[in-house]
Structures are given as C-alpha cells and as structure tokens.
Design an enzyme around this catalytic site. Structure first.
Site, PDB file in Angstrom:
ATOM      1  N   GLU A  91       1.067  -1.186   0.052  1.00 11.40           N
ATOM      2  CA  GLU A  91      -0.350   0.214  -0.100  1.00 11.40           C
ATOM      3  C   GLU A  91       1.029   1.169   0.127  1.00 11.40           C
ATOM      4  O   GLU A  91       0.416   2.127  -0.267  1.00 11.40           O
ATOM      5  CB  GLU A  91      -1.394  -0.074   1.169  1.00 11.40           C
ATOM      6  N   GLU A 122       7.574 -21.775   8.222  1.00 10.91           N
ATOM      7  CA  GLU A 122       7.320 -21.024   9.302  1.00 10.91           C
ATOM      8  C   GLU A 122       8.922 -21.006  10.484  1.00 10.91           C
ATOM      9  O   GLU A 122       8.695 -20.497  10.930  1.00 10.91           O
ATOM     10  CB  GLU A 122       6.135 -20.668   9.478  1.00 10.91           C
TER      11      GLU A 122
END
Length: 308
Positions: A91, A122
């Site tokens: 963004e 992860e």
C-alpha cells in the site's frame, strides 16, 4: 528441530493459544449474539495497542531516522503476520509514492504463501536469513519481525540475522515475554489475550498487528514529509480514482479553482506536491521541483523557503 511435545508445551504457555471454556458452546448461539460477542472481543484490541503506544512511537522515530538516510523498511513474518506485512508494504507506493523496494514485505514461503500454505516455511530461520541476504541489508535498513506467538522461527531468525548485520530491528508480538521482542532492539508486545476461536490468531492478534503496522508505515511517512498536514500530497495518481483524488488534494491544500488546479498539475507533470507549491508560492514548475529537491521532498519546508 523442536519436538512435538516441546512445541505443545510452548503453545500451552501462550495467552493467544489459551482455551476459554465460557466460549465452548458458541456454535449454538444465534448469529446475532455470536456477532455481538465477536465485536466485543474486537473492541478490546485498540486498548491493547494503546498500552504499547510509547514503544511504538520510539520505534517509529528510529525507523524514520534510518529511512531518512535512504534505508528501507522490511517486514518479515509467516502466515497471517507475513500477509499483513506484505499488505502494508504494497500500500505504500500508491499512498506515499515510495520508491520500488523502499518498503518490502517478506513472507515465509515466498509469494505462493500469500494464498496457499507453504508447509514448514514458518519453522525455518535459515529461510529468513536467505530472504534477507537477497536484499543485501545495510545498517540504514530496518527489519520488523511480526509474529502473534512471538516464537515463530522465521520472524525470530529474520530479526536476529538483521541485527547481526547492523540493521535496526523491531519485534512485534502478541504475547508477553516473547523471544521475538527479546531478539529485537525495539520489542513491542501487544497482548491481545485468548481468541474467540482457540488459537485463531488471524482474529484479535491479526487486528492488533494491522493497527500497529498502519501506525509504523503511516507515521514514518509523515515524519519523512510524505504528507502535508493530513493530505496525501505524495499520492501516485495511477488510476482515474487517484487522479480525481489528486485534484481534490490540491484543492483542499490551496483553495484554488478547477482551472487553476489543472494548469498547476500540468506544469507539475501531475505531481501533487509541485502543484500545491506552484499555487501557494506563485512559482513555476521547475522552481517548485528545485525547491522540493532542496527540501528533501518536504512541502512545508519548501514553502518556508519561499517565504524567507
């Protein structure tokens, strides 16, 4: 590699993983009651973030200082935490006209992990180190590790590796006493407590992470002069909506009429900051561009230079 019993023991000690017996029969509630219950849980998140605002502000000032010297902001996380970092980074270019690669989101498992689970990613600190090495970190960069549990090896490994390379490090977790916060120079632990659905940290913990990342990127960009007051004067007008927003921002900043705004934007090559400076300071396009360059892109400083 951590054994399953050890991992279960670790999870048992995390507040984000705690079981709440009072919610054991929520599947039998009417939808309206369940929605109200969930909304009540969500309402607690802002207070949890508020309790950590001093630490967040200190981290932001440190990040802005590094970015002001040309450094990058890098988020690193797995699963929901990683996706939120990628979202925040993506963004920044349209909102603040950041340069390519200035704000980066790394997710364990790479782009595929944005939409699909990448098994084992992860759990790999080695993968985190490789992802950061691909960026060629410098001491002016910042790495923000994000993990609800605060124990995710990818996030912890990213912070440890970045710190060893001299980069600024921030650890954002949702449990107290986390390994992630301990590994970072700036530890931020927003303790959101047990989830409505046991262990589903995409809920309150995810909301808290989103709120903190909003603050980190937005306030850092304000500190870097990417806004004029609360106006997005660095917005990148890449579509018709953003072009309309650009005109509206110039109007709000200057009070000029439509014809004047169009002329100023034309003279500024569509750059909102330059157009505002042209109108408020009464200068031409090249002069506005030079003033902004001399002021490191800070519109308020450029205006001050024209007023002596």
């Amino acid at each position: 590699m951590t054994s399953t019993p050890d991992l279960r023991s670790q999870l048992d000690g995390l507040s984000t993983e705690a079981f709440r017996p009072e919610f054991a029969e929520i599947d039998e509630l009417p939808t309206l009651d369940l929605a109200r219950l969930m909304n009540g849980e969500d309402a607690q998140v802002a207070a949890a973030v508020a309790a950590r605002v001093p630490e967040i502000a200190t981290a932001i000032d440190a990040i802005a200082g590094r970015m002001g010297r040309g450094g990058r902001l890098v988020y690193a996380g797995a699963g929901t935490a990683g996706r939120l970092g990628v979202l925040d980074a993506s963004e920044c270019p349209p909102t603040f006209n950041t340069a390519p690669g200035q704000v980066v989101g790394l997710i364990a498992g790479g782009p595929e992990a944005m939409v699909n689970s990448v098994e084992g990613a992860e759990d790999s600190a080695t993968l985190a180190r490789a992802d950061l090495d691909a960026l060629a970190l410098t001491p002016d960069d910042t790495v923000v590790g994000v993990s609800a549990s605060g124990r995710t090896p990818y996030a912890v490994g990213a912070v440890e590796h970045a710190r060893a390379l001299g980069a600024l490090t921030v650890g954002l977790a949702c449990n107290a006493g986390s390994a992630l916060a301990a590994a970072a120079e700036h530890g931020i632990e927003v303790v959101t407590g047990p989830e409505l659905i046991t262990g589903s940290t995409r809920l309150k913990a995810g909301t808290a992470q989103k709120l903190v990342l909003n603050m980190v990127s937005t306030i850092t960009m304000v500190r870097l002069g990417k806004t004029y007051g609360n106006l997005m004067v660095d917005v990148r007008a890449s579509n018709e909506k953003l072009r309309a927003r650009s005109r509206r921002i110039v109007a709000l900043a200057t009070g000029a009429g439509d014809a004047e705004i169009e002329r100023a934007l034309d003279a500024a090559g569509g750059e909102v900051k330059q157009a505002v400076l042209i109108l408020l300071a009464g200068v031409d396009g090249p002069t506005a561009a030079r003033l902004l360059e001399d002021s490191s892109g800070r519109l308020r400083a450029a205006l001050g230079a024209t007023r002596g």
